[in-house]
Design an enzyme around this catalytic site. Structure first.
Site, PDB file in Angstrom:
ATOM      1  CE  LYS A  95      -3.489   2.642   2.415  1.00 58.71           C
ATOM      2  NZ  LYS A  95      -4.066   2.979   3.735  1.00 58.71           N
ATOM      3  N   GLY A 183     -11.343   7.922   6.259  1.00 60.45           N
ATOM      4  CA  GLY A 183     -12.484   8.768   6.570  1.00 60.45           C
ATOM      5  C   GLY A 183     -13.779   8.048   6.882  1.00 60.45           C
ATOM      6  CG  ASN A 204      -6.650   1.284  11.486  1.00 62.87           C
ATOM      7  OD1 ASN A 204      -5.452   1.423  11.291  1.00 62.87           O
ATOM      8  ND2 ASN A 204      -7.083   0.821  12.640  1.00 62.87           N
TER       9      ASN A 204
END
EC number: 2.8.1.10
Length: 261
Positions: A95, A183, A204
């Site tokens: 990532k 978000g 997360n």
């Protein structure tokens, strides 16, 4: 099914490993989430193997690790971290995160594209975290990224899909999976992203800081499943005027005719 590069996943919920109160709570929440792809910052990995208390249980759960370059401020720093991750963890999946702004943690589009192009050439399976910019996402796809991860709102903000209109364009144009990242603060927002057509979401903070992270992880799991199923089933179109679900006048006419007779 979620297809990324050469891998097929049954869960469309990706999760992170940060902000949990304890490693044990993190592992319990990840198991409850059903997630099969979990991201971890390279800065949290002990390259000498001391972090096996986390890595080994993750692998026992059948979870694929997605190291990230969080903390990198330039393409060069991200590329260096990626190479370390491949050597230390034995994975070419990455990532890609480059955010020099420490207040809002917004990704740097120029450095991200530069790093992505180089890492793809080096054989990495790159999933870049990026702004909800349709042009940038298309460019990242063109240089060979396996998916794109546009933000819904700033990292950890729990604001939901603030970039909704641009996410719709990205989803419409993409030929690789679109994973809404950052978000998302509530299960309903995750379901909304899947209903919109996103292939997956990464969550997360909303799980880790919940009063009961394990229960919240399960809630997100169910929400993602529901959103994906709703999209597959076919959502009804929106209309400005009402549309009756049953005849409004037929019954009354029948009753009136019966009374006359």
């Amino acid at each position: 099914m979620l297809h990324i590069a050469d891998t097929t996943l049954t869960s469309r919920l990706l999760t992170g490993t940060g902000k949990f109160a304890t490693p044990e709570l993190m592992l319990a929440a990840l198991e409850a989430s059903g997630s099969q792809l979990v991201t971890m910052a390279m800065k949290r990995v002990d390259l000498n193997g001391g972090n096996d208390a986390i890595l080994a249980p993750l692998r026992q759960l059948g979870i694929k690790l997605l190291p990230n370059t969080s903390g990198a401020k330039t393409a060069d720093e991200a590329i260096f971290a990626a190479r370390l991750a491949r050597e230390a963890l034995g994975t070419h999946w990455l990532k890609l995160e480059i955010h020099p702004d420490v207040k809002y943690l917004l990704p740097d589009p120029i450095e991200t594209l530069k790093a992505a192009e180089q890492l793809v050439k080096e054989g990495f399976t790159v999933l870049p975290y990026c702004g909800a910019d349709p042009v940038l996402c298309k460019r990242l796809e063109e240089v060979g990224c396996a998916a794109v991860m546009p933000l819904g709102a700033p990292i950890g903000s729990n604001q939901g899909l603030q970039t909704r209109d641009f996410l719709r364009i990205i989803i419409e144009q993409a030929r690789v999976p679109v994973i809404v990242d950052a978000g998302i603060g509530a299960p309903s927002q995750a379901a909304d992203a899947l209903e919109m057509g996103a292939d997956a979401v990464l969550v997360n903070t909303a799980i880790a800081v919940a009063r009961d992270p394990v229960a919240m992880a399960r809630a997100f799991r169910l929400a993602v499943e529901a959103g994906g199923l709703a999209r597959q089933a076919g959502l009804g179109s929106k209309q400005f005027v009402a549309s009756a679900t049953s005849p409004l006048t037929g019954f009354l006419h029948q009753q009136a005719e019966g009374a006359v007779r």
